[in-house]
Enzyme design. Structure first.
Site, PDB file in Angstrom:
ATOM      1  N   ARG A 291      11.851 -15.384  -2.151  1.00  0.00           N
ATOM      2  CA  ARG A 291      11.974 -15.100  -3.406  1.00  0.00           C
ATOM      3  C   ARG A 291      13.494 -15.644  -3.709  1.00  0.00           C
ATOM      4  O   ARG A 291      13.789 -16.357  -4.949  1.00  0.00           O
ATOM      5  CB  ARG A 291      12.041 -13.884  -3.969  1.00  0.00           C
ATOM      6  CG  ARG A 291      10.713 -13.238  -3.643  1.00  0.00           C
ATOM      7  CD  ARG A 291      10.556 -11.843  -4.112  1.00  0.00           C
ATOM      8  NE  ARG A 291       9.248 -11.518  -4.221  1.00  0.00           N
ATOM      9  CZ  ARG A 291       8.837 -10.515  -3.136  1.00  0.00           C
ATOM     10  NH1 ARG A 291       9.771 -10.256  -2.320  1.00  0.00           N
ATOM     11  NH2 ARG A 291       7.615  -9.894  -3.061  1.00  0.00           N
TER      12      ARG A 291
ATOM     13  N   ARG B 215       2.518  -0.871  -4.237  1.00  0.00           N
ATOM     14  CA  ARG B 215       2.104  -1.160  -2.885  1.00  0.00           C
ATOM     15  C   ARG B 215       2.203  -0.112  -1.808  1.00  0.00           C
ATOM     16  O   ARG B 215       1.443   0.175  -0.807  1.00  0.00           O
ATOM     17  CB  ARG B 215       2.735  -2.514  -2.279  1.00  0.00           C
ATOM     18  CG  ARG B 215       2.297  -3.722  -3.030  1.00  0.00           C
ATOM     19  CD  ARG B 215       3.055  -5.029  -2.902  1.00  0.00           C
ATOM     20  NE  ARG B 215       2.416  -6.259  -3.332  1.00  0.00           N
ATOM     21  CZ  ARG B 215       3.490  -7.209  -3.722  1.00  0.00           C
ATOM     22  NH1 ARG B 215       4.575  -7.348  -3.531  1.00  0.00           N
ATOM     23  NH2 ARG B 215       2.820  -8.262  -4.137  1.00  0.00           N
TER      24      ARG B 215
ATOM     25  N   ASP C  74       5.968  -3.461  -6.007  1.00  0.00           N
ATOM     26  CA  ASP C  74       6.481  -2.813  -4.553  1.00  0.00           C
ATOM     27  C   ASP C  74       5.915  -1.281  -4.388  1.00  0.00           C
ATOM     28  O   ASP C  74       5.398  -0.945  -3.227  1.00  0.00           O
ATOM     29  CB  ASP C  74       7.630  -3.133  -3.989  1.00  0.00           C
ATOM     30  CG  ASP C  74       8.389  -4.465  -4.620  1.00  0.00           C
ATOM     31  OD1 ASP C  74       8.439  -5.485  -3.593  1.00  0.00           O
ATOM     32  OD2 ASP C  74       8.409  -4.815  -5.677  1.00  0.00           O
TER      33      ASP C  74
ATOM     34  N   HIS D 238      13.884  -6.751  -5.209  1.00  0.00           N
ATOM     35  CA  HIS D 238      12.545  -7.045  -4.959  1.00  0.00           C
ATOM     36  C   HIS D 238      12.480  -8.148  -4.108  1.00  0.00           C
ATOM     37  O   HIS D 238      12.505  -9.238  -4.595  1.00  0.00           O
ATOM     38  CB  HIS D 238      11.752  -7.275  -6.611  1.00  0.00           C
ATOM     39  CG  HIS D 238      10.522  -7.823  -6.301  1.00  0.00           C
ATOM     40  ND1 HIS D 238       9.582  -7.061  -6.065  1.00  0.00           N
ATOM     41  CD2 HIS D 238      10.199  -8.980  -6.779  1.00  0.00           C
ATOM     42  CE1 HIS D 238       8.441  -8.039  -6.060  1.00  0.00           C
ATOM     43  NE2 HIS D 238       8.582  -9.143  -6.579  1.00  0.00           N
TER      44      HIS D 238
END
Length: 298
Positions: free
Chosen positions: A72, A135, A132, A159
């Site tokens: 990212r 998840r 997240d 993140h």
């Protein structure tokens, strides 16, 4: 995200802004054809920023696309450049909106966008680790044999690759995970299992991108849930990415920690109990994000 917001009834009026007028017109038409099957709402779209006039919430999803194997953080420069172009126009037509950045690397983009926009910190947040954390809860629920809604656990920090699960404050149905006894036929949630779950959370996006090119369903739902908390003034605790100010000694960086989300944006952050390793992990995550932001001049 627009589809998720409409299906959930999160917003009564949804406007799409895109530089590709042909595409945005097609998206609007497709969504409108399904309005009969959704809670009452309207949808419009344009390549003109005026379509966002007087918005209550602006969800920014524009950004460079993450390719397989790309982190990212690799996306930062192109996406920050894009924010420099689009934010001034948005601020002109929607100065009082709460801005939610949903583009990677979200923590750096949120920090840079704060500097570019000059908005007060509570009015600008990133979607952070809301997805997240979902998840994480899914994987814990799957292993323990409980409904995901009964798992309360957060991912904090970046993140991205340096994010950390807050195991010490996690619970299942009110039972601390440290005291969780496995249900009949279920495996224990021991340290080794927790490490595997934490790695799986970090790898989730990479796995999906390798398989289908992008993540879309779950982040659409997560983003629409943030919008819902703002529009409904819910004062909901969510791990959004906001500017930290002496949070366990961490300053001047946007990171995800449990925060209160309501009509004014994100006002309060909660100093949840941290173990020594979680505190160290959060500091490391802050240093990672801060160093990357400085690399791009922020």
């Amino acid at each position: 995200m627009a589809y998720a917001a409409l299906m959930r009834g999160a917003a009564r009026n949804v406007a799409l802004l895109d530089i590709d007028r042909k595409k945005v017109d097609a998206e609007v038409l497709d969504l409108r054809h399904g309005l009969e099957f959704m809670p009452q709402a309207s949808v419009e779209g344009s390549d003109d920023v005026a379509v966002c006039a007087d918005a209550d919430v602006v969800m920014v999803t524009a950004g460079a696309k993450q390719r397989p194997g790309q982190s990212r953080l690799d996306l930062a420069e192109a996406t920050i450049g894009l924010m420099q172009k689009i934010l001034p126009g948005l601020l002109e037509v929607a100065p009082n909106a709460v801005y939610v950045m949903v583009t990677n690397p979200v923590d750096i983009v949120t920090y840079a966008s704060l500097k570019i926009s000059g908005l007060p910190p509570h009015q600008m947040m990133g979607s952070g680790t809301v997805l997240d954390s979902s998840r994480l809860r899914h994987l814990v629920a799957q292993r323990c044999g409980v409904a995901v809604q009964n798992v309360h656990a957060y991912i904090a920090g970046e993140h991205g690759d340096s994010e950390i699960p807050l195991w010490s404050s996690a619970t299942i149905g009110g039972v601390p995970l440290s005291e969780w006894n496995p249900l009949p036929g279920r495996l224990p949630l021991d340290a080794e299992a927790r490490d595997v779950i934490a790695r799986d959370v970090v790898r989730s996006a990479y796995t999906i991108i390798e398989g289908k090119g992008a993540t879309n369903y779950a982040i659409g739902l997560a983003g629409s849930r943030i919008a819902e908390a703002i529009l409904g003034d819910e004062d909901r605790v969510m791990p959004v990415s906001t500017l930290l100010d002496d949070f366990y000694g961490i300053d001047d960086v946007c990171l995800s920690v449990p925060s209160l989300v309501g009509r004014q944006g994100s006002i309060e952050r909660f100093e949840v109990p941290l173990s020594d390793s979680e505190y160290d992990g959060l500091k490391t995550s802050a240093e990672t994000v801060r160093a990357a932001a400085r690399r791009f001049g922020y």
